[in-house]
Write an enzyme that holds these catalytic residues in place. Structure first.
Site, PDB file in Angstrom:
ATOM      1  N   CYS A   1      63.631 103.599  -2.094  1.00 15.43           N
ATOM      2  CA  CYS A   1      63.764 102.541  -3.097  1.00 15.43           C
ATOM      3  C   CYS A   1      62.420 102.375  -3.795  1.00 15.43           C
ATOM      4  O   CYS A   1      61.405 102.965  -3.405  1.00 15.43           O
ATOM      5  CB  CYS A   1      64.191 101.233  -2.437  1.00 15.43           C
ATOM      6  SG  CYS A   1      62.958 100.563  -1.283  1.00 15.43           S
TER       7      CYS A   1
ATOM      8  N   HIS B   1      59.072 102.086   7.394  1.00 16.91           N
ATOM      9  CA  HIS B   1      59.630 102.458   8.688  1.00 16.91           C
ATOM     10  C   HIS B   1      60.283 103.839   8.629  1.00 16.91           C
ATOM     11  O   HIS B   1      61.509 103.966   8.613  1.00 16.91           O
ATOM     12  CB  HIS B   1      60.631 101.395   9.148  1.00 16.91           C
ATOM     13  CG  HIS B   1      59.985 100.141   9.620  1.00 16.91           C
ATOM     14  ND1 HIS B   1      60.641  98.935   9.695  1.00 16.91           N
ATOM     15  CD2 HIS B   1      58.712  99.896  10.062  1.00 16.91           C
ATOM     16  CE1 HIS B   1      59.802  98.009  10.149  1.00 16.91           C
ATOM     17  NE2 HIS B   1      58.642  98.578  10.374  1.00 16.91           N
TER      18      HIS B   1
ATOM     19  N   CYS C   1      56.353  94.939  -0.745  1.00 19.32           N
ATOM     20  CA  CYS C   1      57.388  95.103  -1.763  1.00 19.32           C
ATOM     21  C   CYS C   1      57.502  93.819  -2.582  1.00 19.32           C
ATOM     22  O   CYS C   1      57.560  92.725  -2.006  1.00 19.32           O
ATOM     23  CB  CYS C   1      58.714  95.413  -1.097  1.00 19.32           C
ATOM     24  SG  CYS C   1      60.114  95.432  -2.242  1.00 19.32           S
TER      25      CYS C   1
ATOM     26  N   HIS D   1      60.995  91.573  13.623  1.00 13.47           N
ATOM     27  CA  HIS D   1      60.820  92.473  12.477  1.00 13.47           C
ATOM     28  C   HIS D   1      59.610  92.021  11.667  1.00 13.47           C
ATOM     29  O   HIS D   1      59.399  90.826  11.459  1.00 13.47           O
ATOM     30  CB  HIS D   1      62.082  92.471  11.609  1.00 13.47           C
ATOM     31  CG  HIS D   1      62.098  93.552  10.573  1.00 13.47           C
ATOM     32  ND1 HIS D   1      61.409  93.449   9.389  1.00 13.47           N
ATOM     33  CD2 HIS D   1      62.716  94.764  10.555  1.00 13.47           C
ATOM     34  CE1 HIS D   1      61.617  94.538   8.676  1.00 13.47           C
ATOM     35  NE2 HIS D   1      62.395  95.357   9.353  1.00 13.47           N
TER      36      HIS D   1
ATOM     37  N   GLU E   1      58.880  92.061   8.547  1.00 17.95           N
ATOM     38  CA  GLU E   1      59.150  91.263   7.347  1.00 17.95           C
ATOM     39  C   GLU E   1      59.434  89.810   7.716  1.00 17.95           C
ATOM     40  O   GLU E   1      58.944  88.878   7.053  1.00 17.95           O
ATOM     41  CB  GLU E   1      60.336  91.843   6.573  1.00 17.95           C
ATOM     42  CG  GLU E   1      60.637  91.071   5.302  1.00 17.95           C
ATOM     43  CD  GLU E   1      61.903  91.520   4.609  1.00 17.95           C
ATOM     44  OE1 GLU E   1      62.555  90.653   3.981  1.00 17.95           O
ATOM     45  OE2 GLU E   1      62.263  92.715   4.705  1.00 17.95           O
TER      46      GLU E   1
ATOM     47  N   CYS F   1      67.796  92.907  -0.864  1.00 17.94           N
ATOM     48  CA  CYS F   1      67.323  93.659  -2.023  1.00 17.94           C
ATOM     49  C   CYS F   1      68.414  94.571  -2.585  1.00 17.94           C
ATOM     50  O   CYS F   1      69.371  94.939  -1.889  1.00 17.94           O
ATOM     51  CB  CYS F   1      66.062  94.446  -1.679  1.00 17.94           C
ATOM     52  SG  CYS F   1      66.345  96.049  -0.909  1.00 17.94           S
TER      53      CYS F   1
ATOM     54  N   SER G   1      63.945 101.346  11.386  1.00 17.86           N
ATOM     55  CA  SER G   1      64.281 101.007  10.004  1.00 17.86           C
ATOM     56  C   SER G   1      65.533 100.147   9.999  1.00 17.86           C
ATOM     57  O   SER G   1      66.637 100.627  10.263  1.00 17.86           O
ATOM     58  CB  SER G   1      64.515 102.278   9.177  1.00 17.86           C
ATOM     59  OG  SER G   1      65.133 101.975   7.947  1.00 17.86           O
ATOM     60  N   SER G   2      65.371  98.866   9.693  1.00 18.87           N
ATOM     61  CA  SER G   2      66.501  97.944   9.733  1.00 18.87           C
ATOM     62  C   SER G   2      67.625  98.397   8.818  1.00 18.87           C
ATOM     63  O   SER G   2      68.794  98.405   9.204  1.00 18.87           O
ATOM     64  CB  SER G   2      66.036  96.535   9.344  1.00 18.87           C
ATOM     65  OG  SER G   2      67.111  95.631   9.308  1.00 18.87           O
TER      66      SER G   2
END
Length: 360
Positions: free
Chosen positions: A43, A72, A127, A155, A157, A225, A253-254
């Site tokens: 992305c 990730h 991001c 996590h 984030e 997102c 990686s979620s």
């Protein structure tokens, strides 16, 4: 004294069963084909973060320190390590006065302050869509609202967003948590979410929260997102048609993990996640006529191409690209890095997104 660089051990090729053996074990009814999800892979936010480290290495020289994994994905991290990036868990591992890049997942104000206390030069590769959630958290906290942050405990984030207003934020880890959390004032609540959640799970969590707290306020715009939503949308189209879905992406990686879950939920007979083609088990192909392939938002396209090449070796040469959305979003590089690029005469500005660099 030079800084040591850690190099990953090369993957040992699997000793694979021959395509003829797989075909004999479980014959396939009908022609073999691949359904290739689009959008998939990088992305704009991931691309921007990876380029930020590449450009920092180019213009500042090695070592460039990065807090946590920049994104990730094991392949990306190992590639950047081979170029001179040094990944650390916490700021206190970075020598005073060195250059530190904050990962795409974002950091809390406490981490920013720790970097300042060590006199580190920093590049914030968070991001922009994560930064938006941080700003919402600050704004709601200033209004005196309690924030219900939907996301996975631990996590990076979620830790960063929680750190913007820890005394006013409750993490809602799952839909089940929505039934048990306790709040201070049920009429003064707002919810935010991690950007890489399953869209369906987030909606279920909000629905269950609203049953308990009817006056729960929504954020001004969707926090999940566009890339996460689009990749889940594509796999929802593919899953009902697929005997097997292969998701390329790392275990931390979620959004990659969510893609595997979504594939299974929406009808794939089997769904598997792999870091790379070497982890694909050819036994999965037994009896599988149609194989769906996608990749998480932090996965370079080269890893998908390797999986497609393996599938071709086993007779899946026909590839149908299933397009459910078009992506053309570009994000400018971090302002700290843009200033250095300008001084050095480098004109790169808006970069990011699979569409802009399809072969990465």
């Amino acid at each position: 004294m030079s800084t040591p660089v850690s190099l990953a051990m090369p993957a040992v090729p699997r000793v694979r069963r021959a395509p003829e053996e797989i075909a004999a074990a479980a014959p396939v009814d009908g022609p073999k084909k691949v359904l290739l999800a689009s959008p998939r892979g990088y992305c704009a936010g991931v691309d921007r973060a990876v380029i930020a480290v590449e450009k920092a290495l180019e213009h500042y020289g090695a070592p460039v320190y990065v807090r946590k994994q920049i994104v990730h994905n094991k392949h990306v991290v190992e590639t950047l390590e081979s170029q001179g990036a040094v990944f650390v868990e916490e700021v206190d591992e970075v020598p005073e006065g060195a250059l530190l890049v904050f990962s795409a997942h974002g950091v809390s104000p406490a981490v920013v302050q720790s970097a300042a206390d060590r006199n580190l030069e920093t590049i914030d590769a968070t991001c922009p869509l994560v930064t938006k959630v941080h700003r919402e958290a600050v704004r709601f906290a200033k209004r005196g609202q309690q924030i219900l942050l939907i996301g996975h405990v631990g996590h990076e984030e979620v830790e960063g967003t929680f750190g913007e207003a820890p005394e006013q934020t409750i993490i809602v880890n799952s839909p089940a948590d929505a039934d048990t959390i306790e709040v201070d004032d049920p009429d003064n609540l707002v919810w935010l979410s991690q950007t890489t959640l399953s869209v369906d799970e987030a909606l279920e969590t909000v629905s269950r929260l609203r049953k308990r707290f009817p006056n729960l306020q929504d954020p001004p715009s969707d926090d999940i997102c566009y890339a996460t939503s689009n990749r889940q949308g594509a796999i929802k189209e593919i899953a009902p048609r697929a005997d097997l879905v292969i998701v390329v992406g790392s275990s931390n990686s979620s959004n990659s993990v969510r893609l595997k879950e979504v594939a299974a939920e929406y009808g794939a007979q089997r769904a598997e996640r792999v870091d790379n083609a070497n982890q694909v088990d050819e036994a999965w192909f037994e009896g599988a006529a149609t194989v769906g392939v996608t990749s998480g938002a932090s996965v370079p396209e080269v890893l998908v191409r390797d999986v497609l090449a393996l599938l071709e070796d086993y007779g899946y040469g026909e590839v149908e690209e299933v397009v459910t959305a078009e992506e053309d979003i570009l994000f400018s590089l971090p302002k700290e890095l843009r200033a250095r690029l300008t001084a050095d005469g480098d004109s790169d500005r808006g970069l990011g997104g699979r569409g802009s660099r399809p072969n990465r």
